[in-house]
Write a protein that holds these residues in place. Structure first.
Motif, PDB file in Angstrom:
ATOM      1  N   ALA A 142      -3.703   9.839  -1.914  1.00 56.77           N
ATOM      2  CA  ALA A 142      -2.824   9.449  -0.761  1.00 56.77           C
ATOM      3  C   ALA A 142      -2.236   8.076  -1.185  1.00 56.77           C
ATOM      4  CB  ALA A 142      -3.848   9.191   0.511  1.00 56.77           C
ATOM      5  N   LYS A 143      -2.832   7.407  -2.006  1.00 53.87           N
ATOM      6  CA  LYS A 143      -2.165   6.048  -2.820  1.00 53.87           C
ATOM      7  C   LYS A 143      -0.873   6.108  -3.561  1.00 53.87           C
ATOM      8  CE  LYS A 143      -6.061   3.968  -1.206  1.00 53.87           C
ATOM      9  NZ  LYS A 143      -6.289   2.919  -0.166  1.00 53.87           N
ATOM     10  N   PRO A 144      -0.009   5.275  -3.443  1.00 53.35           N
ATOM     11  CA  PRO A 144       1.153   5.086  -4.450  1.00 53.35           C
ATOM     12  C   PRO A 144       0.741   5.441  -5.890  1.00 53.35           C
ATOM     13  CG  PRO A 144       1.020   3.360  -2.960  1.00 53.35           C
ATOM     14  CD  PRO A 144      -0.290   3.854  -2.700  1.00 53.35           C
ATOM     15  N   GLU A 145       1.544   5.915  -6.534  1.00 49.58           N
ATOM     16  CA  GLU A 145       1.320   6.259  -8.130  1.00 49.58           C
ATOM     17  C   GLU A 145       0.819   4.972  -8.869  1.00 49.58           C
ATOM     18  OE1 GLU A 145       3.436   8.153 -12.220  1.00 49.58           O
ATOM     19  OE2 GLU A 145       4.140   8.339  -9.817  1.00 49.58           O
ATOM     20  N   ALA A 146       1.470   4.156  -8.630  1.00 50.71           N
ATOM     21  CA  ALA A 146       1.019   2.776  -9.291  1.00 50.71           C
ATOM     22  C   ALA A 146      -0.264   2.401  -8.864  1.00 50.71           C
ATOM     23  CB  ALA A 146       2.173   1.678  -9.061  1.00 50.71           C
ATOM     24  N   VAL A 147      -0.520   2.485  -7.805  1.00 56.83           N
ATOM     25  CA  VAL A 147      -2.146   2.190  -7.361  1.00 56.83           C
ATOM     26  C   VAL A 147      -3.021   2.891  -7.822  1.00 56.83           C
ATOM     27  CG1 VAL A 147      -3.288   1.860  -5.195  1.00 56.83           C
ATOM     28  CG2 VAL A 147      -1.066   0.986  -5.202  1.00 56.83           C
ATOM     29  N   ARG A 148      -2.893   4.374  -7.916  1.00 61.73           N
ATOM     30  CA  ARG A 148      -3.765   5.445  -8.408  1.00 61.73           C
ATOM     31  C   ARG A 148      -3.952   5.369  -9.665  1.00 61.73           C
ATOM     32  NH1 ARG A 148      -0.386   9.412  -5.926  1.00 61.73           N
ATOM     33  NH2 ARG A 148       0.209  10.152  -8.012  1.00 61.73           N
ATOM     34  N   ALA A 149      -3.023   4.641 -10.587  1.00 67.34           N
ATOM     35  CA  ALA A 149      -3.093   4.565 -11.919  1.00 67.34           C
ATOM     36  C   ALA A 149      -4.005   3.113 -12.019  1.00 67.34           C
ATOM     37  CB  ALA A 149      -1.968   4.062 -12.883  1.00 67.34           C
ATOM     38  N   GLN A 150      -3.751   2.075 -11.347  1.00 70.71           N
ATOM     39  CA  GLN A 150      -4.734   1.146 -11.348  1.00 70.71           C
ATOM     40  C   GLN A 150      -6.114   1.289 -11.156  1.00 70.71           C
ATOM     41  OE1 GLN A 150      -3.164  -2.090  -8.795  1.00 70.71           O
ATOM     42  NE2 GLN A 150      -1.432  -2.404 -10.319  1.00 70.71           N
ATOM     43  N   ILE A 151      -6.377   2.042 -10.017  1.00 71.11           N
ATOM     44  CA  ILE A 151      -7.689   2.490  -9.489  1.00 71.11           C
ATOM     45  C   ILE A 151      -8.055   3.373 -10.674  1.00 71.11           C
ATOM     46  CG2 ILE A 151      -8.919   4.046  -7.863  1.00 71.11           C
ATOM     47  CD1 ILE A 151      -6.950   3.236  -5.867  1.00 71.11           C
ATOM     48  N   ALA A 152      -7.748   4.365 -11.211  1.00 67.96           N
ATOM     49  CA  ALA A 152      -8.337   4.899 -12.501  1.00 67.96           C
ATOM     50  C   ALA A 152      -8.574   4.047 -13.431  1.00 67.96           C
ATOM     51  CB  ALA A 152      -7.312   6.181 -13.023  1.00 67.96           C
ATOM     52  N   GLU A 153      -7.808   3.481 -13.894  1.00 63.92           N
ATOM     53  CA  GLU A 153      -8.254   2.240 -14.957  1.00 63.92           C
ATOM     54  C   GLU A 153      -9.324   1.589 -14.590  1.00 63.92           C
ATOM     55  OE1 GLU A 153      -7.055   2.305 -18.062  1.00 63.92           O
ATOM     56  OE2 GLU A 153      -5.681   3.825 -17.371  1.00 63.92           O
ATOM     57  N   GLY A 154      -9.659   1.171 -13.364  1.00 60.80           N
ATOM     58  CA  GLY A 154     -10.936   0.341 -13.072  1.00 60.80           C
ATOM     59  C   GLY A 154     -11.881   1.463 -13.090  1.00 60.80           C
ATOM     60  N   GLN A 155     -11.915   2.453 -12.658  1.00 61.03           N
ATOM     61  CA  GLN A 155     -12.856   3.556 -12.642  1.00 61.03           C
ATOM     62  C   GLN A 155     -13.311   4.047 -14.064  1.00 61.03           C
ATOM     63  OE1 GLN A 155     -14.740   4.792 -10.407  1.00 61.03           O
ATOM     64  NE2 GLN A 155     -13.876   3.215  -8.858  1.00 61.03           N
ATOM     65  N   LEU A 156     -12.181   3.796 -14.924  1.00 64.41           N
ATOM     66  CA  LEU A 156     -12.559   4.282 -16.322  1.00 64.41           C
ATOM     67  C   LEU A 156     -13.373   3.072 -17.020  1.00 64.41           C
ATOM     68  CD1 LEU A 156     -11.541   6.557 -18.272  1.00 64.41           C
ATOM     69  CD2 LEU A 156      -9.722   5.049 -18.973  1.00 64.41           C
ATOM     70  N   ARG A 157     -13.170   1.620 -16.706  1.00 66.12           N
ATOM     71  CA  ARG A 157     -13.843   0.933 -17.175  1.00 66.12           C
ATOM     72  C   ARG A 157     -15.508   1.077 -16.842  1.00 66.12           C
ATOM     73  NH1 ARG A 157      -9.242  -2.219 -16.123  1.00 66.12           N
ATOM     74  NH2 ARG A 157      -9.961  -2.914 -14.187  1.00 66.12           N
ATOM     75  N   LYS A 158     -15.675   1.324 -15.428  1.00 63.79           N
ATOM     76  CA  LYS A 158     -16.985   1.656 -14.910  1.00 63.79           C
ATOM     77  C   LYS A 158     -17.781   2.601 -15.805  1.00 63.79           C
ATOM     78  CE  LYS A 158     -16.300  -0.403 -10.188  1.00 63.79           C
ATOM     79  NZ  LYS A 158     -16.229   0.211  -9.037  1.00 63.79           N
ATOM     80  N   TRP A 159     -16.721   3.775 -16.156  1.00 64.13           N
ATOM     81  CA  TRP A 159     -17.422   5.016 -16.788  1.00 64.13           C
ATOM     82  C   TRP A 159     -17.668   4.301 -18.323  1.00 64.13           C
ATOM     83  CZ3 TRP A 159     -14.595   7.742 -20.825  1.00 64.13           C
ATOM     84  CH2 TRP A 159     -15.245   8.868 -21.509  1.00 64.13           C
ATOM     85  N   HIS A 160     -16.846   3.601 -18.877  1.00 62.90           N
ATOM     86  CA  HIS A 160     -17.434   3.027 -20.128  1.00 62.90           C
ATOM     87  C   HIS A 160     -18.626   2.264 -20.183  1.00 62.90           C
ATOM     88  CE1 HIS A 160     -13.113   2.829 -22.130  1.00 62.90           C
ATOM     89  NE2 HIS A 160     -13.555   4.142 -22.139  1.00 62.90           N
ATOM     90  N   GLN A 161     -18.830   1.534 -19.028  1.00 62.45           N
ATOM     91  CA  GLN A 161     -20.015   0.920 -18.789  1.00 62.45           C
ATOM     92  C   GLN A 161     -21.295   1.693 -18.782  1.00 62.45           C
ATOM     93  OE1 GLN A 161     -19.356  -1.884 -15.525  1.00 62.45           O
ATOM     94  NE2 GLN A 161     -17.872  -3.217 -16.643  1.00 62.45           N
ATOM     95  N   GLN A 162     -21.087   2.947 -18.470  1.00 58.53           N
ATOM     96  CA  GLN A 162     -22.170   3.836 -18.392  1.00 58.53           C
ATOM     97  C   GLN A 162     -22.216   4.665 -19.772  1.00 58.53           C
ATOM     98  OE1 GLN A 162     -21.168   6.567 -15.378  1.00 58.53           O
ATOM     99  NE2 GLN A 162     -21.279   4.982 -13.741  1.00 58.53           N
TER     100      GLN A 162
END
Length: 206
Positions: A142-162
């Motif tokens: 439901a978020k704007p595309e740019a915001v979705r991309a930012q959220i995804a990058e943040g989640q990707l960093r968390k995934w890397h930490q795992q």
């Protein structure tokens, strides 16, 4: 303590000893760090950590042909790991500090189950697939595309930490595994590199 003519602060041996026990750094490095930070232990420890990062960067290109293979078997024998850690000379490979590091890394692998040593080891197609999965997550749709991309990058960093060993938090500290290794590079004076690891859990497919 008393200030000297050069603006630094004279520190007593007790403070130097405490900083050495906290950081593992050499006597003169601890003494200089305390002098430069006015005898503040926390600031001196932070300064040594920063210098550790600089030392690691200077040594990063050095060949690491020696080292040690370490192992850890969890009590009960149902979980274990082996890790190969390289350094420049056999002299450092036989050092107690280095051997403790190798064992600590084997424990890290056994307990936190990383999938690779560094982020560069993850194939690009896997990273792209994970990013696409995160962008398409219903919670972000439901978020704007740019915001979705930012959220995804943040989640990707968390995934890397795992999944990435070097990006995992080291034990219960605020440091990552990479930062902890860099501190050991500063102490031991040689480049250190985790080459590979393997983890075994009873009943799991390899």
């Amino acid at each position: 303590m008393s200030a000297d003519g050069g603006g630094a602060v004279a520190v007593n041996a007790g403070l130097v000893k405490e900083l050495r026990e906290r950081t593992g750094a050499g006597f003169m490095d601890c003494k200089r760090a305390l002098e430069e930070t006015g005898g503040d232990l926390e600031k001196a420890a932070a300064l040594l950590r920063e210098r550790g990062l600089a030392a690691a960067a200077r040594k990063a290109g050095r060949a690491t042909g020696e080292g040690q293979i370490g192992s850890y078997i969890h009590p009960g024998g149902r979980l274990g790991a082996m890790v190969e850690v390289n350094t420049e000379t056999d002299f450092v490979a036989r050092n107690d500090e280095f051997q403790r590091l190798v064992r600590d890394l084997a424990i890290q692998v056994a307990r936190l189950a990383p999938q690779c040593v560094s982020a560069e080891d993850i194939p690009a197609e896997i990273v792209d697939a994970k990013r696409a999965e995160l962008v398409a997550d219903p919670a972000a749709s439901a978020k704007p595309e740019a915001v979705r991309a930012q959220i995804a990058e943040g989640q990707l960093r968390k995934w890397h930490q795992q999944v990435v060993l070097l990006e995992q938090p080291f034990r219960d500290s605020d440091s990552t595994v990479a930062q902890h290794i860099n501190e050991k590079i500063a102490i031991l004076g040689e480049n250190i590199r985790v080459r590979r690891f393997v983890r075994f859990a009873l009943g799991e497919d390899s």
